[in-house]
Enzyme design. Structure first.
Site, PDB file in Angstrom:
ATOM      1  CG  ASP A 149      -6.044  -5.948  14.116  1.00 25.15           C
ATOM      2  OD1 ASP A 149      -5.214  -5.243  14.714  1.00 25.15           O
ATOM      3  OD2 ASP A 149      -7.073  -5.489  13.576  1.00 25.15           O
TER       4      ASP A 149
ATOM      5  CG  ASN B  93      -0.229  -0.026   2.510  1.00 24.02           C
ATOM      6  OD1 ASN B  93       0.460   0.921   2.844  1.00 24.02           O
ATOM      7  ND2 ASN B  93      -0.337  -1.137   3.250  1.00 24.02           N
TER       8      ASN B  93
HETATM    9  N1  CTP Z   1      -3.734  -2.621  12.283  1.00 28.82           N
HETATM   10  C1  CTP Z   1      -2.884  -3.600  12.743  1.00 28.82           C
HETATM   11  N2  CTP Z   1      -2.856  -4.816  12.137  1.00 28.82           N
HETATM   12  C2  CTP Z   1      -3.671  -5.079  11.081  1.00 28.82           C
HETATM   13  C3  CTP Z   1      -4.537  -4.076  10.602  1.00 28.82           C
HETATM   14  C4  CTP Z   1      -4.538  -2.843  11.231  1.00 28.82           C
HETATM   15  O1  CTP Z   1      -2.140  -3.359  13.708  1.00 28.82           O
HETATM   16  N3  CTP Z   1      -3.607  -6.270  10.515  1.00 28.82           N
HETATM   17  C5  CTP Z   1      -3.787  -1.333  12.998  1.00 28.82           C
HETATM   18  C6  CTP Z   1      -3.221  -0.156  12.261  1.00 28.82           C
HETATM   19  O2  CTP Z   1      -1.845   0.014  12.527  1.00 28.82           O
HETATM   20  C7  CTP Z   1      -4.053   0.984  12.821  1.00 28.82           C
HETATM   21  C8  CTP Z   1      -5.382   0.358  13.123  1.00 28.82           C
HETATM   22  O3  CTP Z   1      -5.130  -1.036  13.202  1.00 28.82           O
HETATM   23  O4  CTP Z   1      -3.518   1.438  14.057  1.00 28.82           O
HETATM   24  C9  CTP Z   1      -6.487   0.594  12.145  1.00 28.82           C
HETATM   25  O5  CTP Z   1      -6.125   0.259  10.861  1.00 28.82           O
HETATM   26  P1  CTP Z   1      -7.180   0.288   9.679  1.00 28.82           P
HETATM   27  O6  CTP Z   1      -6.519  -0.160   8.425  1.00 28.82           O
HETATM   28  O7  CTP Z   1      -7.886   1.617   9.682  1.00 28.82           O
HETATM   29  O8  CTP Z   1      -8.211  -0.796  10.229  1.00 28.82           O
HETATM   30  P2  CTP Z   1      -8.695  -2.147   9.720  1.00 28.82           P
HETATM   31  O9  CTP Z   1      -8.788  -3.057  10.884  1.00 28.82           O
HETATM   32  O10 CTP Z   1      -7.882  -2.606   8.571  1.00 28.82           O
HETATM   33  O11 CTP Z   1     -10.183  -1.791   9.295  1.00 28.82           O
HETATM   34  P3  CTP Z   1     -10.787  -1.335   7.900  1.00 28.82           P
HETATM   35  O12 CTP Z   1      -9.692  -1.431   6.895  1.00 28.82           O
HETATM   36  O13 CTP Z   1     -11.888  -2.301   7.710  1.00 28.82           O
HETATM   37  O14 CTP Z   1     -11.280   0.065   8.135  1.00 28.82           O
END
Ligand code: CTP
Length: 416
Positions: free
Chosen positions: A308, A211
């Site tokens: 996550d 990304n």
């Molecule tokens: N994050 C993480 N590990 C992942 C995905 C996300 O630690 N596998 C953390 C990011 O570093 C950030 C937060 O979660 O602090 C939110 O990331 P975001 O991409 O907005 O959330 P997602 O869980 O991916 O939700 P979505 O894409 O559905 O909005």
């Protein structure tokens, strides 16, 4: 950050920038600091004792041998009873006196007698700032442990252009807050873990899913936390940024590697997850480059979910950091989505920013964020004005140090 109950001895020496010190006093008082001013004879040519004492709501000290001052508060006590001594503006003359240990007026005597940290905001003509004598003095002062803020570059009151403008009052306030945070963080031996940048999920030896995260925000936070005196481990995906100074950097590529590196860094007091972690990875990583088939068929990618990292670090347990901070970039329903994310991930704070479809947050310098804090079953929300990523990082770092230092120690689950 609040400066409540912080006692600042402010020395105002001669220079046109002395008028900005009045604003500095106002800003410090607004934040709850008590300010005791010393005005040098040169400083009194630019601001009046009355203006300074009205803003400081405190008597202004001017004379070394004033019978009333000495009987009420000797110069030694004056310099010892402060938590910090700030010199703003610091003239070339006062810097020279400090560097050489001269004590021929109240300001220089208090500076020689103090056992507290000293912060100076130099202000002078650019030629004076560049003069070998001033360069010598400032090197000596730095070696003596004096902290500098500024000077800035620009048009000077004397009509010349160059370095020598006193730092702006708010920058001086930020430097003061950083000094206090540094002392607090060191006192408590605070450790932080920061994730930053994108993750790359390999398809084969040459291709990956990734990304556009630049890592700017995460790296700025790691730098700001280190500047605030924390011991910082930065776990970073692939970025084109220099390493922050004074930070241990662990480089990783994939989400799985990032999680392992984070777990390796535990225990920490604070975790800040600013990385844009890929949500999915290819089920298989081919060991050889995927070739175009002779039948021209298009390959199908099978993905599986990545762990996550934020949710994993937030899970209750003996190794949970006292404070876990997540980020959220949302294209719609910023607050509702951010609130839901805060609850789903189980973190303590969530820094949310709105991304438009031009994806301006990624790689851009400015950010407008809302900070959500899980608070006794509810959520407190704070909207910050638009500011640079470095400013977001500094403000966040100051609040993190204050909170982490006052948060109760986590229990390790072992009965006492
Ligand atoms: N994050 C993480 N590990 C992942 C995905 C996300 O630690 N596998 C953390 C990011 O570093 C950030 C937060 O979660 O602090 C939110 O990331 P975001 O991409 O907005 O959330 P997602 O869980 O991916 O939700 P979505 O894409 O559905 O909005």
């Amino acid at each position: 950050m609040t400066l409540t109950e912080r006692r600042i001895l402010l020395i105002v020496s001669g220079g046109i920038a002395a008028y900005k010190s009045l604003d500095l006093v106002r800003r410090l008082r607004e934040r709850g600091a008590s300010v005791r001013p010393i005005l040098t004879a040169g400083g009194a040519q630019f601001v009046t004792p009355l203006a300074l004492s009205s803003l400081a709501e405190h008597k202004v000290y001017t004379d070394l041998f004033s019978l009333t001052d000495e009987s009420e508060m000797g110069h030694i006590r004056l310099s010892r009873e402060a938590d910090l001594v700030v010199v703003a503006p610091a003239s070339a003359d006062l810097m020279a006196k400090m560097a050489n240990g001269l004590a021929d007026d109240l300001a220089s005597t208090a500076l020689l007698a103090t056992d507290k940290p000293v912060l100076i905001a130099p202000a002078m003509n650019p030629m004076m700032w560049q003069h070998p004598a001033t360069i010598r003095n400032r090197e000596r002062l730095q070696a003596d442990g004096v902290t500098f803020v500024g000077p800035g570059t620009g048009d000077m009151a004397c009509g010349e252009v160059g370095a020598g403008r006193m730092a702006e009052p708010l920058d001086i306030v930020a430097a003061i807050e950083a000094l206090f945070s540094r002392a607090t963080a060191r006192l408590h031996g605070l450790r932080a873990l920061v994730t930053s940048g994108p993750t790359f999920e390999a398809l084969d030896p040459v291709r990956f899913l990734g990304n556009r995260s630049s890592g700017k925000q995460g790296h700025a936070i790691a730098q700001a936390l280190a500047d605030h005196g924390m011991q910082v481990v930065l776990v970073s995906g692939p970025v084109a940024l220099p390493d922050p100074t004074g930070v241990e950097v662990v480089r990783v590529e994939s989400a799985m590697e990032m999680l392992a590196a984070c777990q390796q860094a535990l225990p920490v007091d604070v975790a800040v997850c600013a990385a844009a972690v890929a949500d999915w990875r290819p089920e298989r990583r081919e060991t050889r480059k995927i070739k175009k088939g002779r039948d021209e068929s298009v390959p199908t990618l099978h993905l599986e979910e990545n762990p996550d990292i934020l949710a994993t670090l937030s899970r209750p347990g003996p190794l949970r950091p006292r404070l876990v901070v997540g980020f959220a970039a949302e294209t719609e329903d910023l607050v509702d989505n951010a609130r839901a994310k805060l609850a789903r991930k189980g973190c303590d704070w969530l820094v949310a920013n709105a991304v438009d479809d031009q994806a301006t947050v990624f790689g851009s310098e400015r950010n407008e964020v809302r900070v959500l804090r899980a608070d006794d079953g509810g959520v407190a929300e704070d909207a910050w004005p638009a500011m640079s990523k470095a400013e977001v990082a500094k403000r966040l770092a100051a609040e993190i140090v204050e909170t982490a230092a006052s948060a109760p120690q986590p229990t390790d689950g072992v009965p006492a």
